[in-house]
Design an enzyme around this catalytic site. Structure first.
Site, short mmCIF file in Angstrom:
data_model
loop_
_atom_site.label_atom_id
_atom_site.label_comp_id
_atom_site.label_asym_id
_atom_site.label_seq_id
_atom_site.Cartn_x
_atom_site.Cartn_y
_atom_site.Cartn_z
N SER A 155 -6.57 -4.27 -7.14
CA SER A 155 -5.92 -3.18 -6.40
C SER A 155 -5.19 -2.33 -7.43
O SER A 155 -4.80 -2.85 -8.49
CB SER A 155 -4.89 -3.75 -5.42
OG SER A 155 -4.05 -2.73 -4.93
N TYR A 168 2.38 -9.43 -3.52
CA TYR A 168 0.99 -8.95 -3.60
C TYR A 168 0.72 -8.31 -4.96
O TYR A 168 -0.29 -8.59 -5.61
CB TYR A 168 0.78 -7.96 -2.45
CG TYR A 168 -0.60 -7.34 -2.35
CD1 TYR A 168 -1.63 -7.98 -1.66
CD2 TYR A 168 -0.87 -6.08 -2.89
CE1 TYR A 168 -2.88 -7.40 -1.53
CE2 TYR A 168 -2.12 -5.50 -2.77
CZ TYR A 168 -3.12 -6.15 -2.08
OH TYR A 168 -4.36 -5.57 -1.96
N1 LIG Z 1 -7.78 -1.88 2.16
C1 LIG Z 1 -7.15 -1.44 1.11
O1 LIG Z 1 -6.50 -0.37 1.12
C2 LIG Z 1 -7.19 -2.20 -0.19
C3 LIG Z 1 -6.62 -1.61 -1.32
C4 LIG Z 1 -6.65 -2.30 -2.52
C5 LIG Z 1 -7.25 -3.54 -2.60
N2 LIG Z 1 -7.79 -4.10 -1.48
C6 LIG Z 1 -8.38 -5.42 -1.63
O2 LIG Z 1 -9.67 -5.45 -1.07
C7 LIG Z 1 -9.98 -6.78 -0.68
C8 LIG Z 1 -10.54 -6.79 0.73
O3 LIG Z 1 -9.54 -6.37 1.63
P1 LIG Z 1 -9.87 -5.47 2.90
O4 LIG Z 1 -9.16 -4.20 2.71
O5 LIG Z 1 -11.33 -5.45 3.14
O6 LIG Z 1 -9.09 -6.26 4.05
P2 LIG Z 1 -9.55 -7.42 5.02
O7 LIG Z 1 -8.31 -7.96 5.61
O8 LIG Z 1 -10.61 -6.92 5.93
O9 LIG Z 1 -10.23 -8.49 4.04
C9 LIG Z 1 -9.57 -9.62 3.53
C10 LIG Z 1 -10.39 -10.84 3.93
O10 LIG Z 1 -9.85 -12.00 3.27
C11 LIG Z 1 -9.85 -13.06 4.22
N3 LIG Z 1 -8.88 -14.07 3.83
C12 LIG Z 1 -7.53 -13.99 3.82
N4 LIG Z 1 -6.99 -15.14 3.42
C13 LIG Z 1 -8.03 -15.98 3.17
C14 LIG Z 1 -8.13 -17.33 2.75
N5 LIG Z 1 -7.04 -18.06 2.48
N6 LIG Z 1 -9.37 -17.88 2.59
C15 LIG Z 1 -10.47 -17.17 2.87
N7 LIG Z 1 -10.45 -15.89 3.28
C16 LIG Z 1 -9.24 -15.31 3.44
C17 LIG Z 1 -9.48 -12.39 5.55
O11 LIG Z 1 -9.77 -13.20 6.64
C18 LIG Z 1 -10.32 -11.12 5.44
O12 LIG Z 1 -11.64 -11.37 5.92
C19 LIG Z 1 -8.69 -7.57 -0.84
O13 LIG Z 1 -8.72 -8.28 -2.07
C20 LIG Z 1 -7.63 -6.51 -0.88
O14 LIG Z 1 -6.47 -6.91 -1.58
C21 LIG Z 1 -7.78 -3.46 -0.28
#
Ligand SMILES: NC(=O)c1ccc[n+]([C@@H]2O[C@H](COP(=O)([O-])OP(=O)(O)OC[C@H]3O[C@@H](n4cnc5c(N)ncnc54)[C@H](O)[C@@H]3O)[C@@H](O)[C@H]2O)c1
Length: 270
Positions: A155, A168
């Site tokens: 991120s 985070y």
């Molecule tokens: N959406 C954003 O703005 C953004 C920005 C920067 C980084 N990210 C990163 O992108 C990645 C995906 O996030 P997203 O935005 O698709 O959100 P999301 O919540 O849809 O995806 C996160 C996934 O991780 C799973 N998860 C959480 N804890 C877990 C565990 N202990 N074991 C197994 N699975 C687990 C959740 O169930 C979910 O399916 C993450 O690493 C997030 O930090 C997202």
């Protein structure tokens, strides 16, 4: 040409958001997908959606590789779960070529009042989870002499500070160093490790306390109208999935230990 034909791709947190967009792209490019997640309901829905896509593709072209995707109930913060996940993936598909460390959790928490348990909870999923997954997947790759690729979803928070996000941001910073250090240690085995650092992406993670932060007046005014994000919009999960697939493919064969920002230009401004 299908970039991932015959390859097994393991995606943690692959049932939703960016992970699911990546799973869909890998499936369209011929990969066998193993989704690891905590919610069996979301996992089953994702597997059904991927199967539907594969069936459509096979209808159009009968030679399309019709590998059915697999869901493995996994908490990435528990090493025994991760070890079982990688064993199952290797047993059922014969190999692991790509690991996408995507699972993460986020909630706002004030530094002074946050409990140590809360700090550990976020760190355990993001940093420990990626450590366990990388270790157990890389062992399979090394044992089977597979020149694999690992893509860590970081991120822009990993190198910028944000209010109410010390757990985070610190965990994502640790993930970036894990990316660089494993890129160094796994390179002699032909394993590449890289990362993607998204900015604001429209997924379930953008919903904080029931409110989608990308739809708030503050976000629209500051980041969009005032162009704090130079491209003046949030990103889509598919725009991150294309980078994940690039870093997992031979097209990025000379990229090692890199963390590519994908944030509409947000992190170049101040
Ligand atoms: N959406 C954003 O703005 C953004 C920005 C920067 C980084 N990210 C990163 O992108 C990645 C995906 O996030 P997203 O935005 O698709 O959100 P999301 O919540 O849809 O995806 C996160 C996934 O991780 C799973 N998860 C959480 N804890 C877990 C565990 N202990 N074991 C197994 N699975 C687990 C959740 O169930 C979910 O399916 C993450 O690493 C997030 O930090 C997202």
């Amino acid at each position: 040409m299908l970039r991932f034909s015959g390859k097994t791709v393991v995606i943690t947190g692959g049932a939703t958001g960016i992970g699911f967009a990546a799973a869909e792209l890998f499936v369209r490019e011929g990969a066998r997908i193993v989704i690891a997640g905590r919610s069996s309901k979301a996992g089953e829905a994702a597997i059904k959606a991927l199967k539907d896509i594969i069936e459509e593709l096979v209808k159009k072209d009968t030679s399309f590789p019709s590998h059915m995707p697999i869901y493995v109930q996994t908490d990435v913060a528990i090493e025994a779960d991760v070890s079982r996940l990688m064993e199952l993936a290797a047993e059922q598909t014969g190999r692991i070529d790509v690991l996408v460390n995507n699972a993460a959790m986020f909630y706002e928490s004030d530094f002074l009042t946050e409990t140590t348990e809360q700090w550990h909870q976020v760190f355990n999923v993001i940093a420990d989870g990626a450590y366990f997954c990388t270790k157990h997947a890389a062992k399979v790759m090394v044992d089977k002499e597979i020149k694999g690729a690992i893509v860590n979803i970081s991120s822009i928070n990993s190198y910028r500070a944000l209010q109410k996000s010390s757990h985070y941001n610190a965990a994502k910073g640790a993930l970036d160093q894990l990316t660089r250090c494993t890129a160094l240690e796994l390179a002699p085995h032909g394993i590449r490790v890289n990362g993607v650092a998204p900015g604001f992406i429209d997924t379930g993670l953008s919903v904080i306390g029931g409110v989608n932060e990308l739809e708030t007046e503050d976000f629209l005014h500051y980041y969009v109208k005032q162009r704090k994000i130079p491209l003046a919009r949030a990103g889509f999960p598919q725009e991150i999935a294309t980078i994940i697939a690039f870093l997992a493919s031979d097209e990025s064969s000379y990229i090692q230990g890199a963390i590519i920002p994908a944030d509409g230009g947000l992190s170049i401004t101040f």
